[in-house]
Scaffold this motif. Structure first.
Motif, mmCIF file in Angstrom:
data_model
loop_
_atom_site.group_PDB
_atom_site.id
_atom_site.type_symbol
_atom_site.label_atom_id
_atom_site.label_comp_id
_atom_site.label_asym_id
_atom_site.label_seq_id
_atom_site.Cartn_x
_atom_site.Cartn_y
_atom_site.Cartn_z
ATOM 1 N N ILE A 89 76.669 42.697 -11.799
ATOM 2 C CA ILE A 89 76.312 42.501 -10.779
ATOM 3 C C ILE A 89 77.179 42.626 -8.977
ATOM 4 C CG2 ILE A 89 77.112 39.989 -8.600
ATOM 5 C CD1 ILE A 89 75.597 39.085 -9.631
ATOM 6 N N GLU A 90 78.792 43.291 -10.279
ATOM 7 C CA GLU A 90 80.000 43.473 -9.144
ATOM 8 C C GLU A 90 79.628 44.931 -8.966
ATOM 9 O OE1 GLU A 90 83.658 42.130 -11.153
ATOM 10 O OE2 GLU A 90 82.688 43.176 -11.957
ATOM 11 N N SER A 91 78.142 45.919 -9.852
ATOM 12 C CA SER A 91 77.896 46.747 -9.732
ATOM 13 C C SER A 91 77.323 47.214 -8.430
ATOM 14 C CB SER A 91 77.133 47.838 -10.852
ATOM 15 O OG SER A 91 76.222 47.470 -11.036
ATOM 16 N N LEU A 92 76.790 46.145 -8.151
ATOM 17 C CA LEU A 92 76.032 46.062 -6.905
ATOM 18 C C LEU A 92 76.071 46.042 -5.699
ATOM 19 C CD1 LEU A 92 72.948 43.753 -8.512
ATOM 20 C CD2 LEU A 92 72.760 46.575 -8.063
ATOM 21 N N GLY A 93 77.945 45.421 -6.084
ATOM 22 C CA GLY A 93 78.689 45.302 -4.823
ATOM 23 C C GLY A 93 78.709 44.063 -3.765
ATOM 24 N N ILE A 94 78.735 42.988 -5.410
ATOM 25 C CA ILE A 94 79.010 41.694 -5.062
ATOM 26 C C ILE A 94 80.551 41.832 -5.736
ATOM 27 C CG2 ILE A 94 78.466 39.242 -5.344
ATOM 28 C CD1 ILE A 94 75.363 40.768 -5.197
ATOM 29 N N ARG A 95 81.879 41.114 -5.132
ATOM 30 C CA ARG A 95 83.178 41.129 -5.808
ATOM 31 C C ARG A 95 82.548 39.875 -6.353
ATOM 32 N NH1 ARG A 95 89.127 39.848 -4.005
ATOM 33 N NH2 ARG A 95 88.150 39.196 -1.480
ATOM 34 N N VAL A 96 83.149 39.550 -7.690
ATOM 35 C CA VAL A 96 83.187 37.952 -8.214
ATOM 36 C C VAL A 96 85.008 37.738 -8.618
ATOM 37 C CG1 VAL A 96 82.379 36.955 -10.623
ATOM 38 C CG2 VAL A 96 80.960 38.564 -9.410
ATOM 39 N N MET A 97 84.639 36.545 -8.613
ATOM 40 C CA MET A 97 85.923 36.144 -8.499
ATOM 41 C C MET A 97 85.821 34.710 -9.411
ATOM 42 S SD MET A 97 87.286 36.367 -5.566
ATOM 43 C CE MET A 97 89.723 36.287 -5.562
ATOM 44 N N LEU A 98 86.905 35.134 -11.242
ATOM 45 C CA LEU A 98 86.955 33.450 -11.867
ATOM 46 C C LEU A 98 88.005 33.534 -13.014
ATOM 47 C CD1 LEU A 98 83.785 35.408 -14.339
ATOM 48 C CD2 LEU A 98 83.330 33.658 -11.887
ATOM 49 N N PRO A 99 88.489 32.074 -13.159
ATOM 50 C CA PRO A 99 87.832 31.414 -12.811
ATOM 51 C C PRO A 99 88.590 30.221 -11.278
ATOM 52 C CG PRO A 99 89.326 30.521 -14.483
ATOM 53 C CD PRO A 99 89.429 32.539 -14.259
ATOM 54 N N ARG A 100 88.339 30.508 -10.301
ATOM 55 C CA ARG A 100 88.792 29.385 -9.340
ATOM 56 C C ARG A 100 88.107 28.339 -9.135
ATOM 57 N NH1 ARG A 100 90.292 34.380 -9.467
ATOM 58 N NH2 ARG A 100 91.331 35.455 -8.455
ATOM 59 N N GLN A 101 89.738 27.773 -8.785
ATOM 60 C CA GLN A 101 89.475 26.610 -8.547
ATOM 61 C C GLN A 101 89.558 25.833 -6.828
ATOM 62 O OE1 GLN A 101 90.962 23.037 -10.550
ATOM 63 N NE2 GLN A 101 90.237 21.615 -9.276
ATOM 64 N N ALA A 127 90.339 24.704 -3.786
ATOM 65 C CA ALA A 127 91.687 23.331 -3.084
ATOM 66 C C ALA A 127 90.521 22.595 -1.941
ATOM 67 C CB ALA A 127 92.805 23.549 -3.421
ATOM 68 N N ALA A 128 90.363 23.999 -0.881
ATOM 69 C CA ALA A 128 90.347 23.346 0.598
ATOM 70 C C ALA A 128 89.786 24.548 1.125
ATOM 71 C CB ALA A 128 91.337 23.056 0.857
ATOM 72 N N ILE A 129 89.086 23.836 1.256
ATOM 73 C CA ILE A 129 87.170 25.438 2.801
ATOM 74 C C ILE A 129 88.760 25.316 4.247
ATOM 75 C CG2 ILE A 129 86.181 25.516 4.643
ATOM 76 C CD1 ILE A 129 84.253 24.749 2.038
ATOM 77 N N VAL A 130 89.451 26.109 4.833
ATOM 78 C CA VAL A 130 90.412 25.832 5.157
ATOM 79 C C VAL A 130 89.562 26.230 7.136
ATOM 80 C CG1 VAL A 130 92.507 25.884 3.807
ATOM 81 C CG2 VAL A 130 91.699 27.761 4.866
ATOM 82 N N GLY A 131 89.987 26.150 8.500
ATOM 83 C CA GLY A 131 90.144 26.785 9.931
ATOM 84 C C GLY A 131 89.727 25.725 10.447
ATOM 85 N N ASN A 132 89.761 25.849 11.458
ATOM 86 C CA ASN A 132 89.594 25.190 12.792
ATOM 87 C C ASN A 132 88.699 24.566 13.587
ATOM 88 O OD1 ASN A 132 90.587 23.599 14.812
ATOM 89 N ND2 ASN A 132 91.657 24.990 16.132
ATOM 90 N N GLY A 133 87.731 23.700 12.903
ATOM 91 C CA GLY A 133 86.447 23.543 12.957
ATOM 92 C C GLY A 133 85.657 24.140 12.505
ATOM 93 N N HIS A 134 85.852 26.299 12.550
ATOM 94 C CA HIS A 134 84.812 26.512 11.712
ATOM 95 C C HIS A 134 85.268 27.445 10.524
ATOM 96 C CE1 HIS A 134 86.290 30.072 13.421
ATOM 97 N NE2 HIS A 134 85.812 30.029 14.890
ATOM 98 N N VAL A 135 84.548 27.772 8.997
ATOM 99 C CA VAL A 135 85.369 27.629 7.997
ATOM 100 C C VAL A 135 86.048 29.535 8.728
ATOM 101 C CG1 VAL A 135 83.571 29.293 7.606
ATOM 102 C CG2 VAL A 135 85.742 28.352 5.818
ATOM 103 N N ASP A 136 87.040 29.461 7.979
ATOM 104 C CA ASP A 136 88.066 30.692 8.069
ATOM 105 C C ASP A 136 88.196 31.574 7.195
ATOM 106 O OD1 ASP A 136 88.785 30.553 11.022
ATOM 107 O OD2 ASP A 136 90.465 29.599 10.720
ATOM 108 N N GLY A 137 88.376 30.160 5.823
ATOM 109 C CA GLY A 137 88.953 31.128 4.385
ATOM 110 C C GLY A 137 89.215 29.989 3.288
ATOM 111 N N PHE A 168 92.801 27.989 -3.084
ATOM 112 C CA PHE A 168 92.244 27.929 -4.033
ATOM 113 C C PHE A 168 93.317 27.361 -4.658
ATOM 114 C CE2 PHE A 168 90.233 31.810 -4.101
ATOM 115 C CZ PHE A 168 88.798 31.649 -4.127
ATOM 116 N N ALA A 169 93.512 26.336 -6.264
ATOM 117 C CA ALA A 169 93.938 25.385 -6.797
ATOM 118 C C ALA A 169 95.213 26.012 -6.914
ATOM 119 C CB ALA A 169 93.698 24.739 -8.046
ATOM 120 N N SER A 170 95.097 27.499 -6.953
ATOM 121 C CA SER A 170 96.482 28.402 -7.378
ATOM 122 C C SER A 170 96.961 28.761 -6.197
ATOM 123 C CB SER A 170 96.102 29.868 -8.297
ATOM 124 O OG SER A 170 95.169 30.277 -7.218
#
Lengths: 114, 821
Positions: free
Chosen positions: B195-207, B209-219, B222-224
């Motif tokens: 998957i990574e060789s196709l140019g997709i970043r993979v992040m494991l394990p990630r929990q 915690a919140a989807i942040v942003g003002n009205g629309h998503v900014d980022g 994670f729990a960390s």
């Protein structure tokens, strides 16, 4: 092992082969995406120059009549052709391709199949 | 009076069940409610719609005519909000009641949205329906920072789809390993690398915690505490059965609607099928068991109660081209009595793991190399004793007689797992309907219409059973890149793929062969007109050294001699070259040119230089020549200037490539001395006009060319020629001669899309031709700048070769030695 320095790696582009003549023997060295493999250069069918063939995986396709040979074992890929070709130990050192010309061997069929 | 059957849910399971019910006999008055506004489509293929490999229309399983033809009352876009079991009616969101005698709940499942703060923000999506897919497509754009939450099948498919649309995609997953339900940790790691060789970043394990942003998503946070920027978030964290309707109606519901082996719920008039069900504590997400359910329920509900549902071993395949993942059966290696056989090749990215129990195949994980998938599945399903096959487990032998394996399968064996079609049904259909092609078989039985992985089996069965089996016209390029030419052209253009290796890596088997590599090379050259990465290793030797290889490994050299017209000076140079390089044969060809045969590869650049002529392209799939008669210049019958017209025609198209060789002819009168009517393109001069003819042949087959158009002026004839020539270049399949091309499309269609096309269209076609022409050049100029410095030279060893190695006898022939011992 008697390694002979043949040529610099950049002289053999990826997925292509180049012929080298040594006395009576002509070999073809292939660059299989950074891995170099050496095989006798004459197709056992009609003597086609394998160095000019298209590479598919680790096999080469003879440009004359399309016979496939595995570059690792020298074995024909399709069963129709019984004869296999000699392959030679090949390695890369300091950007130079080395071939052990004394150690060419044609695999025994049953051995290669095992 | 027929009984009233109401189906709540217009998805794959519900409609499959209705199809089976119709087979039993149309004793019902059927109403189907669909929450979505679409007809029944193949949800499994949504990822292909997202990736642009299929259009929404192409994944429709039952079009509106099907509903009409079966008299089904179809209520699309209408959600059922309540069931009144006492009154035996369903009440829809408009408050309207629909009575039922029998009710099927096929409400499916919805995307599971984890309880994370911020999931309601704008630009947070799920990927479950066609509407979801369209919403994602509307957002996707180049460089869009996209995060997919969930590293399971669906998440990865969504990630890949968005990535080929240009998004910068990161996949985050709660677990240590991707697709942990189907793969073990090692398999997950191989998948991650791919998957990574196709140019997709993979992040494991990630929990998250919140989807942040003002009205629309900014980022995401994670729990960390770590944060990740995101403009688009896709949640693919699993599905949950849609059981609210049933629960509120008081039916027994746990995670899903509880059903027994006959798919009956706790109310004898209500049945359930599909992802909304729970059977013996198990819920379902893959399609194969659901089709089994549909068949069982159809029997139950039509008073043929008897068949029972027993879930088959799960089998999952990742439907992302270029990533081969297959997992089936139980993959728990800690299960008592299970032994494991493994194979790994990190360089090839291949990983195989087989789990055996009592010498039977119990489960498997295949990553990177799934060629033997069918054999393994057969072993697993049939419970083959593998003791005698131990040595071949990892590389099972290919079956000698392709019909044999399929002949040995019992009639009730499932051939198409997706649509639940058994061998017996296929054989029956073949006999009953006189089926002779795979296409007919698909239309009649639906076998091989979902994931398509059983197409091979179906074909073998056809071959074995159908008395006059016909192979389908070969439409896919080759097994390395299993797409039709049309589809590949779309993919290459749409995904902006610029090299053969790239196409093979993303859409093929990463190896390619002597069939697909030259074809892809042609396609890239034609589509990108030189704005691509030319890869000589993907070309046949003729196109690496621009000469035609002969039986002894030497080459033939044919310089361009436009219209077959030469000069004393050219002839002298040809003679001098023949002397200087000891050319064994000089021959006049059938194309009014001169061939120098037996030239050594190393001499080619010098031969071209000394000739001082350009390449005649006699070695390639490209423009060969224009054969002409002398016409009005000398001939007393000539009515048109065929030589000069021929020379001009050759100049306009020379150096360009075509799907197969392209030969032309121009004659100055209907006596046709230069045989223009058996050329790929010909001009036949008449008094005051030219006939432009196409698709002629005088080779393996003989075919008189079709008239494309009759025009008055030479310029008009040249324009018509340009239109046909470029149209063939763009639409011809590689290695398809113009005469096959003309027969395949029909001259009417070709006329309509070339010479009779609207002015605007014609201009566009000619513009593309001119652009290609402007970027093309004489291949023999590579005498000064070879594509690779060692293309023509013989490599000399850098050091002296030991004497012992100089004799060919040094090659050890194992076979001979073995005989001596």
């Amino acid at each position: 092992m008697t390694w002979t320095k043949i040529t610099r790696v950049e002289n053999i582009p990826p997925r292509e082969g180049r012929p080298v003549r040594i006395g009576e023997l002509e070999i073809a060295i292939f660059n299989v995406n950074g891995r170099f493999l050496t095989i006798e250069n004459a197709c056992p069918h009609r003597g086609g120059p394998l160095c000019d063939g298209i590479v598919t995986g680790t096999a080469v396709v003879c440009p004359l009549h399309g016979r496939h040979f595995d570059l690792e074992t020298g074995m024909p890929v399709r069963a129709a052709e019984a004869k296999c070709l000699a392959v030679f130990p090949t390695r890369v050192e300091d950007g130079v391709v080395l071939v052990d010309l004394t150690a060419g061997r044609a695999f025994n069929e049953s051995e290669a199949a095992a | 009076m027929p009984e009233k059957l109401v189906v709540v849910g217009n998805g794959m399971a519900g409609v499959a069940c209705v199809e089976h019910i119709l087979k039993h006999g149309p004793d019902f008055e059927i109403t189907i409610f669909g929450d979505e506004t679409h007809v029944n489509y193949n949800r499994i293929l949504l990822s292909m719609v997202l990736a642009g490999e299929k259009s929404a229309d192409e994944i429709v399983l039952n079009d509106i005519d099907w509903y009409r033809a079966h008299g089904i009352c179809t209520r699309l876009g209408i959600r059922v909000s309540r069931i009144d079991r006492g009154a035996r009616v369903v009440i829809d969101r408009n408050g309207q009641s629909t009575p039922y005698d029998k009710l099927i709940l096929a409400t499916g499942s919805t995307a599971f949205i984890p309880p994370i703060p911020g999931v309601d923000k704008e630009n947070v999506h799920v990927f479950r329906t066609l509407d979801d897919t369209n919403a994602l497509l509307a957002k996707a754009r180049k460089g869009l920072k996209t995060v997919v939450i969930g590293g399971g099948l669906l998440g990865l498919e969504a990630a890949r789809g968005l990535q080929v649309r240009g998004c910068e995609v990161t996949v985050i997953h709660l677990m240590d390993s991707l697709m942990e339900r189907q793969l073990d940790a090692t398999g997950g790691e191989y998948l991650k690398r791919r998957i990574e060789s196709l140019g997709i970043r993979v992040m494991l394990p990630r929990q998250t915690a919140a989807i942040v942003g003002n009205g629309h998503v900014d980022g995401l946070r994670f729990a960390s505490g770590e944060e990740l920027e995101a403009e688009l978030v896709v949640i693919a964290a699993g599905i949950k059965p849609n059981a609210i309707l049933a629960r509120e109606a008081g039916l027994q519901v746990n995670r899903g609607i509880v059903v027994n082996d006959f798919l009956e719920t706790s109310d004898p008039r209500i049945f359930a099928v599909g992802e909304c069900t729970e059977h013996r504590g198990q819920t379902f997400g893959l399609v194969a068991p659901l089709f089994d359910q549909a068949r069982v329920l159809a029997a139950t509900i039509t008073d043929n109660r008897g068949p029972v549902f027993s879930p088959p071993a799960p089998a999952a395949k990742l439907k992302i081209m270029g990533i081969d993942i297959f997992s089936a059966g139980s993959i728990d290696e800690c299960e008592p009595g299970v032994e494991v056989v493994r194979y790994e090749d990190p360089a090839m990215g291949a990983y195989k793991k087989l789990l055996l129990k009592n010498s039977r195949l119990h489960g498997m994980i295949l990553v990177g190399d799934i060629e033997d998938e069918q054999t393994y599945l057969d072993w697993m399903r049939s419970g083959t004793d593998l003791a005698p096959l131990r040595r071949q487990l990892l590389f099972p032998p290919t079956v000698g007689d392709p019909g044999l394996a399929v002949a040995e399968m019992p009639d009730n064996e499932t051939i198409c797992g997706c649509n639940g079609v058994r061998k017996g049904e296929i054989i029956e259909a073949i006999h009953k309907h006189g089926i002779t092609t795979l296409g007919q078989l698909k239309a009649r039985t639906k076998a091989s219409t979902s994931c398509g992985s059983c197409a091979g089996l179906c074909e073998k069965l056809l071959r074995a059973v159908a008395p006059d089996f016909q192979e389908e016209t070969k439409t896919t390029l080759c097994s390395c890149v299993p797409f039709s030419y049309e589809r590949l052209r779309e993919i290459v253009r749409g995904q902006k793929l610029k090299s053969v290796e790239e196409v093979l890596a993303v859409y093929g088997n990463r190896k390619g062969c002597e069939v697909c590599k030259p074809a892809l090379s042609y396609m890239l050259d034609m589509l990108w007109c030189g704005d691509h990465e030319e890869d000589r290793s993907a070309r046949f030797i003729n196109d690496r050294v621009h000469a035609n290889i002969q039986k002894d490994g030497t080459f033939s050299v044919i310089p361009r001699m436009r219209g077959g017209v030469t000069s004393p000076d050219e002839l002298r140079r040809i003679a001098d070259v023949a002397d200087k390089y000891n050319v064994p044969m000089v021959k006049v060809t059938g194309s009014q040119r001169i061939d120098l045969l037996g030239v050594k590869k190393a001499d080619l650049p010098n031969v071209w230089r000394d000739l001082g002529m350009s390449s005649g392209q006699a070695y390639t799939k490209g423009v060969r020549m224009v054969k002409t008669c002398v016409g009005t210049e000398f001939c007393r019958y000539g009515v048109q200037d065929s030589t000069n017209t021929g020379i001009e025609l050759e100049r306009r198209f020379e150096n360009l490539f075509t799907p197969h060789k392209f030969k032309m002819g121009v004659v100055g009168c209907p006596r046709n001395c230069a045989e223009a009517t058996v050329k790929d393109l010909g001009f036949v001069g008449q008094d005051g006009s030219w006939q432009v003819v196409v698709g002629g042949a005088a080779g393996k087959s003989v075919r008189k060319a079709d008239l494309l158009i009759t025009v008055e002026t030479t310029e008009q004839a040249l324009e018509a020629a340009g239109l046909f020539f470029q149209y063939y270049r763009e639409n011809g399949n590689y290695l398809e001669r113009s005469y096959d091309f003309v027969e395949r499309l029909g001259i009417e269609k070709i006329r309509k899309e070339t010479v009779y096309a609207p002015e605007e269209e014609r201009r566009k076609i000619l513009d593309r031709l001119h652009r290609s022409k402007a970027l093309s050049q004489d291949a023999w100029l590579e005498r000064n700048h070879p594509a690779n410095p060692t293309q023509f030279v013989q490599i000399e060893p850098m050091e002296r070769v030991p004497m012992s190695a100089q004799a060919e006898g040094s090659v050890v022939r194992e076979r001979e030695e073995a005989q001596l011992v």
